[in-house]
Each structure stands twice: as structure tokens, then as C-alpha cells.
Design a protein around this motif. Structure first.
Motif, PDB file in Angstrom:
ATOM      1  N   ALA A 130       0.810  -1.215   0.000  1.00  0.00           N
ATOM      2  CA  ALA A 130       0.000   0.000   0.000  1.00  0.00           C
ATOM      3  C   ALA A 130       0.846   1.269   0.000  1.00  0.00           C
ATOM      4  O   ALA A 130       0.385   2.324  -0.446  1.00  0.00           O
ATOM      5  CB  ALA A 130      -0.930   0.004   1.213  1.00  0.00           C
ATOM      6  N   PHE A 131       2.061   1.133   0.496  1.00  0.00           N
ATOM      7  CA  PHE A 131       2.884   2.338   0.630  1.00  0.00           C
ATOM      8  C   PHE A 131       4.249   2.106  -0.019  1.00  0.00           C
ATOM      9  O   PHE A 131       4.922   1.127   0.303  1.00  0.00           O
ATOM     10  CB  PHE A 131       3.094   2.682   2.113  1.00  0.00           C
ATOM     11  CG  PHE A 131       1.820   2.750   2.900  1.00  0.00           C
ATOM     12  CD1 PHE A 131       0.996   3.855   2.806  1.00  0.00           C
ATOM     13  CD2 PHE A 131       1.448   1.702   3.742  1.00  0.00           C
ATOM     14  CE1 PHE A 131      -0.190   3.913   3.548  1.00  0.00           C
ATOM     15  CE2 PHE A 131       0.270   1.757   4.472  1.00  0.00           C
ATOM     16  CZ  PHE A 131      -0.553   2.861   4.381  1.00  0.00           C
TER      17      PHE A 131
ATOM     18  N   PHE B 236       8.996   5.635   3.731  1.00  0.00           N
ATOM     19  CA  PHE B 236       9.563   5.171   5.002  1.00  0.00           C
ATOM     20  C   PHE B 236      10.985   5.703   5.226  1.00  0.00           C
ATOM     21  O   PHE B 236      11.715   5.200   6.061  1.00  0.00           O
ATOM     22  CB  PHE B 236       9.547   3.638   5.052  1.00  0.00           C
ATOM     23  CG  PHE B 236       8.156   3.071   5.054  1.00  0.00           C
ATOM     24  CD1 PHE B 236       7.480   2.861   6.249  1.00  0.00           C
ATOM     25  CD2 PHE B 236       7.497   2.799   3.866  1.00  0.00           C
ATOM     26  CE1 PHE B 236       6.189   2.360   6.246  1.00  0.00           C
ATOM     27  CE2 PHE B 236       6.202   2.304   3.858  1.00  0.00           C
ATOM     28  CZ  PHE B 236       5.547   2.088   5.041  1.00  0.00           C
ATOM     29  N   ARG B 237      11.343   6.724   4.479  1.00  0.00           N
ATOM     30  CA  ARG B 237      12.666   7.314   4.694  1.00  0.00           C
ATOM     31  C   ARG B 237      12.704   7.959   6.080  1.00  0.00           C
ATOM     32  O   ARG B 237      11.831   8.752   6.430  1.00  0.00           O
ATOM     33  CB  ARG B 237      12.966   8.351   3.616  1.00  0.00           C
ATOM     34  CG  ARG B 237      14.400   8.905   3.671  1.00  0.00           C
ATOM     35  CD  ARG B 237      14.703   9.746   2.452  1.00  0.00           C
ATOM     36  NE  ARG B 237      13.950  10.984   2.418  1.00  0.00           N
ATOM     37  CZ  ARG B 237      14.262  12.090   3.095  1.00  0.00           C
ATOM     38  NH1 ARG B 237      15.335  12.102   3.878  1.00  0.00           N
ATOM     39  NH2 ARG B 237      13.522  13.188   3.011  1.00  0.00           N
TER      40      ARG B 237
ATOM     41  N   GLY C  71       6.673  10.039   4.896  1.00  0.00           N
ATOM     42  CA  GLY C  71       5.226  10.070   4.632  1.00  0.00           C
ATOM     43  C   GLY C  71       4.918  10.092   3.148  1.00  0.00           C
ATOM     44  O   GLY C  71       5.805   9.915   2.302  1.00  0.00           O
ATOM     45  N   PRO C  72       3.646  10.327   2.815  1.00  0.00           N
ATOM     46  CA  PRO C  72       3.192  10.168   1.431  1.00  0.00           C
ATOM     47  C   PRO C  72       3.893  11.069   0.411  1.00  0.00           C
ATOM     48  O   PRO C  72       4.079  10.680  -0.734  1.00  0.00           O
ATOM     49  CB  PRO C  72       1.701  10.504   1.516  1.00  0.00           C
ATOM     50  CG  PRO C  72       1.325  10.224   2.936  1.00  0.00           C
ATOM     51  CD  PRO C  72       2.528  10.556   3.733  1.00  0.00           C
TER      52      PRO C  72
ATOM     53  N   ASP D  90       4.386  18.540   5.612  1.00  0.00           N
ATOM     54  CA  ASP D  90       3.070  18.576   6.265  1.00  0.00           C
ATOM     55  C   ASP D  90       2.428  17.206   6.401  1.00  0.00           C
ATOM     56  O   ASP D  90       1.424  17.066   7.112  1.00  0.00           O
ATOM     57  CB  ASP D  90       2.122  19.495   5.484  1.00  0.00           C
ATOM     58  CG  ASP D  90       2.617  20.920   5.492  1.00  0.00           C
ATOM     59  OD1 ASP D  90       3.301  21.290   6.473  1.00  0.00           O
ATOM     60  OD2 ASP D  90       2.344  21.648   4.531  1.00  0.00           O
ATOM     61  N   ASP D  91       2.932  16.233   5.691  1.00  0.00           N
ATOM     62  CA  ASP D  91       2.306  14.907   5.789  1.00  0.00           C
ATOM     63  C   ASP D  91       3.304  13.850   6.265  1.00  0.00           C
ATOM     64  O   ASP D  91       3.182  12.668   5.945  1.00  0.00           O
ATOM     65  CB  ASP D  91       1.691  14.489   4.452  1.00  0.00           C
ATOM     66  CG  ASP D  91       2.715  14.411   3.328  1.00  0.00           C
ATOM     67  OD1 ASP D  91       3.917  14.645   3.607  1.00  0.00           O
ATOM     68  OD2 ASP D  91       2.333  14.100   2.192  1.00  0.00           O
TER      69      ASP D  91
END
Lengths: 390, 508
Positions: free
Chosen positions: B291-292, B297-298, B324-325, B330-331
Motif C-alpha cells: 500500500a505504501f 519510510f525514509r 510520509g506520502p 506537512d504529511d
């Protein structure tokens, strides 16, 4: 009974103290330096008592087998109950030291991980130095280091079925088999009377000292030879021990009163043990009692015999219905001769049935006693041997 | 705070050294020990158990264990949270002071998936994969296959302790402790019977009928989660570069007693590298590992989290800032990386096969997913393992909040708006019982099928009897929690912050 070095070694290596050398031949091949001779069955390699040259003894014990477990759930597993290697050196007849390593699982039931999973690893079980002397009719020995528990050591020396099961004194966690400390032994009347006094930390072999108290154990042993028969001498041994003990940082009381009576003959071996505990399993207030009975004998010399064990453990003397039972019965076959029952198990096979039962209150999950009830078919082997060289 | 008089009998309880050296004093010691009173004996049990329970951590992190013990004496409920092992031993020890055999035990019922530590503050909110805010059980550190009825007892004890604190500090009616425990047990039985009839399992979700207490929890979780409050709390934006970095310092300062509340401490370079390796492995263990993408995941920052939990206060815990995405700061994600600890152990109870999992971290994640209403309650739940260390990891957002007994006390005390009633808390207790029952009933047992059949078979049609038995135990055990809290205070005074434990190696 001469308590100079050779006898000291015999006692130090208990319970393999009087075994001959061939039974664990394959293991020894890797352990014993080349050039050392290996004795044949019945050929004692014990150095002559009057020989003053240094003595090196290597001994090994292996117990293992297959457990087929039935009960509310079925399970089967191969298990190695014991893998021990002992090296003892006496540079002079009156002093020496011993180092025993044992295999254990590297993760307990509470460990996150052990070594490379849950590997069997070696750890020190006993490591102690000793010196002996004779004064008139008395023979004495002093010990220091990670020394054997007096009661377990003494009773095991008269117990011919260690490969089948440990004594209740050990299995029931009444006594640890060794502890850090010092001990003195005095024997008289050719070893028929003995007094053993040990002062130890009280934390067993897997903890450093946790409190200022020390365990003090006194053991009185009487071992008269009661009968001479065509097939060998019959011995009776009575051991009575008291321990004043404390355990853990909280210094919980951990006292024991224990006794054992054993009869051994080349064809028959039987005995009974009983232990009373004041303070048990980390509960200072708990008083517990355990008793074990064993009996076995050779039906067809060398090839076959019968054996049985029964144990009861009252988890709490202050309450009713707190009993656990274990019964074991079956057959054994000795593949090598053993002239004395205390030298037995040199290479022995067992086929036994064992069952555990508990009353409602004593089951690990009170109210669900059947979750504890198990019956096991066990196919076991025990191999013991030693080799001594000068 | 502790109205029960605890006179000299408890002060004496701190002295457990019952043995002496020397054969000459053996008999004297025997009688001295035998003469120790019940209170002294109980203090010794507590002393010994706390040392055994924390033995490894006393060697590795003595200062943090000292903090844990100080934290435990600050409240009976925190003491309860820090003594899950003592609870099991007390409950199962036939010689113990609270022993009460169950009439509802069975072999099959002793192989149910249990959380290992069912108490009210282990229920909290999650943001599930489809964006739903829901309430579920959220601490599976010591989850294990075991007896379901024992876990219901622990939940009842937890509510009973909370109830007594509400009585003493918020003026709740005298029987609140019993009513709360009963409500939790009835919730449990209600859910079991509902599932037996084939009804839908309980879902305590945003927008549903969840009662005042859980509605408050969900409302605050939504509010704080939506504004990404975790980023404000645990990270800072670099004013020059605009890049986000992990915050190092006190989010809330330690108390006067030195106990951490919420602190992020710097890590060594070796720790950072270890965390990076763990994160690289962890992403493959997510519920939907595809999914990711990997770049999400850095690792952008790592801090050691200090002050969280009670039982888990001394263990290794890291907050990890991830990309993050998108590249936008901000995410970014914050991942809570918690050292795996051993499962609850039921002494002497054989559970074949003995080991079903590769390691403790995998066990925690597997059991969490099996217990939850949705296996992706937290899509970022996963684990990693290296050498002797295992970590289970989950997202750290402000969508996650737990029930809080102190908040209940505060809300019950209020006179104006926002005041809760005892009835509101009773409703929450009822729902915790339902959630626990749902997990026990629907999660697979050690033998494979769900636990519902075993529980129903053990209960028969005697719900009233089970309720009576469980309440009887809770009423018997809860006072021990209060007395033991005071015992621990005395033990700390008399034996020092480590209870007299002598580490094998000098503290770092």
C-alpha cells in the motif's frame, strides 16, 4: 574407606562417580586427547590409590529421547534432558578441581529470545576446588566454588534412574543442584557415616547473591553395607538434611527439611525421598511438601528390567486439595554391564508411561484441572561414562 | 489519599530479610520467619515479584525501573497497571490470599487469545484504514493464549479500583466500585450471548451510540488528529530550511519526583542506524505491504521516548519521523516503535506448541490484528526484529487516545458543563466488557477456531453464576491493590529506589 584423591574424585563426579568408560564412546572420541586408552566394559581405569601422579578425569552424561504426549491436546517432541561434560584434575592426591558444563535451552518460557532462537548452549553447572585430609579415623574434604547441593548429590549417588527422571527434590524446585559457596565433609567408619555442611549464596547457579543472608545446609548420611550376596553387596543409605535459606532481594525464607532412604543391590534399587519446605516458589509464607518413591530391578540380567516412580507434591499445606501427582512406570534395558547399581545407566534404554494429575486447586489454571492432566509415552536413552588418565 | 489505616503492620512489612547465616541460628530464623505476620508476608511477595518481573530491566535500565516504581506508587490504578504479572500469580496461586477457583474453567477455554492486560486504560481510539474513528483494545504487549475468565476478572478488578478512586476522590456513591465491575462483566456476557445468537459484533465507532465517555474520547481524537497535533508535539520545522525534524526535549517536563512524563531524548548514532534497519524491514510486515511505496519510510529523525506507560515505562521506545506520502513536511509520519516484551505466562500451564511465533514482536502484531474488529485498525502496524531485539510499530497520531481514570475523576467532580455522571462511566465499563468479549470470541484460539464456542460451552446457561464469581474475586482483590501500593511506598523508603536489587553490572 580411603578419602584421598581418587575417592574424592569418585564423589566429585557423582552421579557418574563410579561408572566405567565405554558407554559414551562416541562422545569421548572427540573429547579425550589422542593417545589415551579407553577402558573396556568393566575395566576400571581408576588410578591406583597409592599412585601420586596427577589424575585427569573426563566424564559425560547424555539423557534424551522422544515424548509422545496425550491429554486434552496431543504433542510429540524429541528432547535432550541432559548433556553434561565434566573435567576434573587432581594435580596432587589431596587436592584438585572440577568443572562441569551442562546444556540448557537459551530461552526460558519468559524470554523474548534466546541465543539464535532457542538454541541449546553450554553453561557452567559446577566449578569448584577441593582438598582432602585424614586425621585419625576421620577423613575430611573442603570444597569452594560453585559446589553441588549436598542433598541432591548424596541421594543421586544412590539413585539408579536419573536418566528416567530427576529426583523430586530437584524437579520440584526444592533444591538447586549447585550454588556458589563453600562446604566441608567429614566421613568416619570407612565412609559409613558422613557429615556435610555447606554455606552458599542461596540463589542457585543462575543468579548473583541478592541478599545478605546465606543458605546453610547440614546433611547427615549413614551408609552401612547390610548384606553380602552372590551377586554383590547390598547397601542402605539414609540421608537427612536441613537447610536454613533465603532467596531473592526480598530475602524470602527458603528453608528445607529433607530425608531419603535408599537401598541398592546389583539387581534391585529402591528408595524414598521427602522434602518439607518453609517458603516455596517465591512465596515466603507457603509451606509445601513433596515425596517421591522409586523402585526398579533387573528381571533378565543385563537385558531387561522394570522401573517405577511415584511423586506427590502438596503445593500448600494450609489448604486442602492442593495435590499434584506424577506416576511413571515401564521397562528398561541395559546394553552394557553394570556391576553395581550405582554404576548403572551406562547405556540404558527406557520405555515408560508417565502421567500427571492435579486436584482442582493445584492445577496451574485452578478450576481447569484437565488442562494440566497429561499422559506421556516416553522412549528414552541415558548414557554415562568417564575416563581417567595419569 | 489512602484512607485505610496502614499502621505499623505495613511499616514492618518492608522488612523481609527473614534468614540468617550460620547453622547455629537456623532454628531461630525458622521461628522468626514463621512469626512474620500476613502483612509482612504480603510485602515480601510483592518485593520478590517486582524484582523478578523487572529483573532484566533492573540490570539494563535501573534508573528507568526506579522511575517506573515511583510512578506506580503515585496511584493505585497505576500500580495495577504495573503489576500484571503479580495479578496472574495471585489469581492462580492456590496458597495466595485472593485465590478463588473458577467454575467456568475448561481446557478449550484456557487456549483463548487474551490481551494479557485487560484494564480500562487499555481501551482507546484508532483511525482505521477507511478513515473511521473507532474504539478498541490497544495494548497487546503481553497478549497470549490463556484463560478467558481470568481476563474478565482483571477487567473487573480494574474497574473496581477505578470505582474506588471515583468514590474517594470524586464523591461517587459508595457502591460505585462494585457497579462498575458488574457493568463490565455484564457487558462481556451481553456480547457473548449476542454473538451466540448470530448478531453483529459490537463496533464502538464515531457517530454510533457510544455513550458520553467514549463520545468524548472520539471527539478529542478527531479534533487533535485532524490538525496533526502529533507533528506539533513531536517535531519542529526548521525556520531556515522548512524541513521537519524530530523534537528533542520535554513535551511535558518530568515531575518533582523525577518521573518522566513525556520526553523525547536524543539517540546515539548506533541506535539511529538500528532504527533505520528496523524500519526497512518493518514495512514488509504491514497488513497491506504494497500500500505504501518504500520512499514513504525514509527516516528523517529518531528520538527515544521516555515516560510512556507504566509496565512498559523502562523499555526501549522510539519515535521515528518518516517522510510520509509526499516530500511535503506537512504529511510526515511519526511511528511509535516499542520494544517487544515476553507474553503473559501462566506458570506450569502447558500450551503446545509452545512457540507459535518467530519472536515476541511478531506475536504482538499478529494478536493485535486477530483481536481487532478490523485487521487494519492501524494500517501502519508492523514489526521488525534484529538479534535480541524485536519492536512492534504503529502510527503515532493524536487519533489515538486512551480512557483515562484521572479524567473520569475530574469530570465527575465538575459542577458545570461537561460533567459526567456515574451512569456515563457505567456505560463505558459496559462497552469495555463488550469489546473484550468480542475479541475473545472472534479471534482464533490456539487450536484455530474462534473462542466463542469454548466460552459459551464453559458458561453453559449460568451467566449469573459467572457474574457472581467474577465480582466476588474483584471485591476480594481490589483492596490488595490499594494496600500493595502502600506496601511499595514503604519498600522504596526502606530499600531504596531499586528495592535493594544489586545489578550484576554497574549502572551505565
Amino acid at each position: 574407606m580411603d578419602l584421598q584423591a581418587p575417592v574424592t574424585l569418585r564423589r566429585a563426579l557423582s552421579p557418574a562417580a563410579h561408572a566405567a568408560a565405554v558407554s559414551a564412546l562416541a562422545l569421548f572420541a572427540a573429547l579425550v586427547p589422542s593417545g589415551l586408552s579407553v577402558a573396556s566394559a568393566g575395566d576400571r581405569t581408576e588410578p591406583a590409590p597409592d599412585d601420586d601422579s596427577p589424575v585427569l578425569v573426563v566424564a559425560a552424561e547424555l539423557f534424551g529421547g522422544l515424548h509422545l504426549i496425550t491429554g486434552p491436546s496431543s504433542f510429540s517432541e524429541f528432547e535432550l534432558g541432559r548433556a553434561e561434560l565434566t573435567t576434573a584434575l587432581s594435580p596432587v592426591p589431596w587436592a584438585g578441581f572440577e568443572l562441569t558444563a551442562e546444556a540448557i535451552r537459551s530461552a526460558t518460557s519468559e524470554s523474548v529470545l534466546g541465543v539464535d532462537g532457542d538454541s541449546l548452549v553450554f553453561r557452567v553447572k559446577r566449578a569448584w576446588a577441593h582438598a582432602s585430609a585424614e586425621i585419625g579415623p576421620l577423613a575430611g574434604e573442603a570444597r569452594v566454588g560453585l559446589i553441588p547441593d549436598p542433598f541432591v548429590e548424596a541421594v543421586e549417588s544412590d539413585y539408579a534412574f536419573r536418566g528416567l527422571a530427576p529426583l523430586l527434590a530437584e524437579r520440584g524446585s526444592f533444591f538447586d543442584t549447585s550454588d556458589l559457596g563453600a562446604a566441608g565433609l567429614v566421613h568416619a567408619l570407612d565412609g559409613q557415616v558422613g557429615l556435610h555442611l555447606a554455606i552458599t549464596n542461596g540463589e542457585g547457579r543462575n543468579r548473583v547473591e541478592q541478599n545478605s543472608g546465606k543458605n546453610t545446609t547440614a546433611l547427615l548420611s549413614l551408609a552401612p553395607r547390610v548384606l553380602e550376596t552372590r551377586s554383590g553387596d547390598a547397601h542402605l543409605a539414609l540421608h537427612v538434611a536441613y537447610r536454613d535459606g533465603s532467596v531473592g532481594t526480598a530475602g524470602l525464607r527458603n528453608h528445607r527439611l529433607a530425608g531419603a532412604l535408599a537401598f541398592s543391590h546389583p539387581r534391585v534399587s529402591t528408595g524414598v525421598e521427602a522434602v518439607r519446605a518453609w517458603g516455596y516458589a517465591g512465596r515466603a509464607a507457603r509451606e509445601t511438601f513433596g515425596a517421591g518413591l522409586w523402585a526398579g530391578g533387573t528381571v533378565v540380567p543385563r537385558w531387561g528390567g522394570v522401573v517405577g516412580r511415584a511423586e506427590i507434591l502438596d503445593m500448600d499445606l494450609d489448604r486442602d486439595e492442593t495435590w499434584r501427582f506424577r506416576g511413571t512406570a515401564g521397562l528398561f534395558a541395559d546394553l552394557l554391564d553394570a556391576p553395581d547399581p550405582r554404576e548403572a545407566e551406562r547405556l540404558r534404554l527406557y520405555a515408560v508411561v508417565q502421567f500427571d494429575r492435579a486436584t482442582e486447586r493445584a492445577a496451574p489454571l485452578p478450576g481447569a484441572a484437565e488442562a494440566h492432566d497429561e499422559t506421556r509415552l516416553m522412549l528414552l536413552f541415558s548414557a554415562r561414562g568417564r575416563h581417567a588418565v595419569r | 489519599m489512602f484512607p485505610r489505616a496502614l499502621p505499623r503492620r505495613i511499616r514492618r512489612a518492608g522488612r523481609c530479610a527473614l534468614s540468617v547465616s550460620g547453622a547455629a541460628l537456623a532454628l531461630l530464623a525458622l521461628f522468626a520467619c514463621a512469626g512474620a505476620g500476613d502483612e509482612a508476608s504480603r510485602a515480601c511477595v510483592l518485593h520478590h515479584n517486582l524484582i523478578e518481573d523487572n529483573h532484566i530491566l533492573l540490570e539494563r535500565e535501573p534508573a528507568l525501573v526506579a522511575g517506573k516504581l515511583r510512578k506506580m506508587v503515585s496511584s493505585p490504578f497505576l500500580f495495577l497497571r504495573g503489576t500484571a504479572r503479580l495479578f496472574v500469580e495471585d489469581a492462580l496461586d492456590p496458597a495466595g490470599p485472593v485465590f478463588l477457583p473458577t467454575a467456568y474453567g475448561s481446557f478449550a477455554g484456557s487456549r483463548v487469545l487474551t490481551t494479557g492486560d485487560a484494564h480500562p486504560e487499555n481501551f482507546g481510539t484508532y483511525l482505521s484504514g477507511d478513515g473511521t474513528l473507532l474504539v478498541d483494545f490497544n495494548d497487546f504487549d503481553t497478549a497470549a493464549f490463556g484463560p478467558w475468565w481470568l481476563e474478565v476478572r482483571r477487567l473487573a478488578v480494574g474497574w473496581s479500583v477505578a470505582g474506588r478512586m471515583l468514590e474517594e476522590r470524586a464523591g461517587a456513591q459508595e457502591a460505585t466500585r462494585i457497579r462498575l465491575a458488574r457493568s463490565a462483566v455484564r457487558g462481556y456476557l451481553h456480547e457473548i450471548r449476542a454473538l451466540e445468537r448470530g448478531e453483529e459484533p459490537v463496533a464502538v465507532e464515531e457517530g454510533g451510540e457510544v455513550g458520553v465517555v467514549f463520545a468524548d474520547l472520539i471527539r478529542r481524537s478527531r479534533r487533535d488528529g485532524d490538525i496533526l497535533e502529533e507533528l506539533d508535539d513531536f517535531t519542529r520545522l526548521d525556520p531556515d530550511t522548512g524541513a521537519r525534524r524530530i523534537f528533542i526535549g520535554d513535551i511535558r517536563p518530568p515531575g518533582e519526583d523525577g518521573v518522566y512524563d513525556s520526553t523525547l531524548a536524543p539517540v546515539s548514532e548506533a541506535e539511529r542506524r538500528m532504527v533505520e534497519r528496523m524500519i526497512a524491514r518493518y514495512r514488509h510486515t504491514l497488513h497491506d505491504a504494497h500500500a505504501f511505496p518504500a520512499e514513504m519510510f525514509r527516516v528523517k529523525g529518531v528520538a527515544r521516548r521516555l515516560g510512556a506507560g507504566v509496565g512498559s515505562y523502562p523499555i526501549l521506545r522510539y519515535y521515528v519521523l518518516l517522510e510520509g506520502p509526499t516530500d511535503s513536511p506537512d504529511d510526515d509520519w511519526v511511528i511509535d516503535m516499542k520494544e517487544a516484551v515476553p507474553a503473559t505466562r501462566y506458570p506450569g500451564h502447558s500450551l503446545y506448541p509452545r512457540r507459535s511465533f518467530e519472536n515476541a514482536a511478531q506475536r504482538v502484531v499478529w494478536m493485535t490484528r486477530a483481536f481487532h474488529v478490523h485487521p487494519d485498525n492501524d494500517p501502519l502496524l508492523g514489526w521488525a526484529h534484529e538479534g535480541n531485539l524485536g519492536f512492534h510499530m504503529q502510527s503515532r497520531t493524536k487519533y489515538q487516545k486512551n480512557l483515562d481514570v484521572e479524567r473520569m475523576i475530574d469530570r465527575l467532580r465538575r459542577t458545570g458543563g461537561g460533567r459526567w455522571t456515574t451512569g456515563d462511566i457505567l456505560e463505558a465499563a459496559f462497552l469495555t466488557g463488550r469489546i473484550l468479549a468480542r475479541g475473545h470470541a472472534l479471534a482464533p484460539t490456539l487450536d484455530g477456531p474462534p473462542g466463542l464456542g469454548a466460552i459459551v460451552a464453559a458458561l453453559g446457561d449460568d451467566d449469573e453464576g459467572f457474574e457472581r464469581e467474577t465480582l466476588r474475586f474483584a471485591v476480594r482483590y481490589a483492596p490488595f491493590v490499594f494496600d500493595d501500593t502502600e506496601h511499595l511506598r514503604v519498600l522504596l523508603e526502606e530499600h531504596g529506589p531499586l528495592l535493594g536489587f544489586r545489578p550484576s553490572a554497574p549502572p551505565r
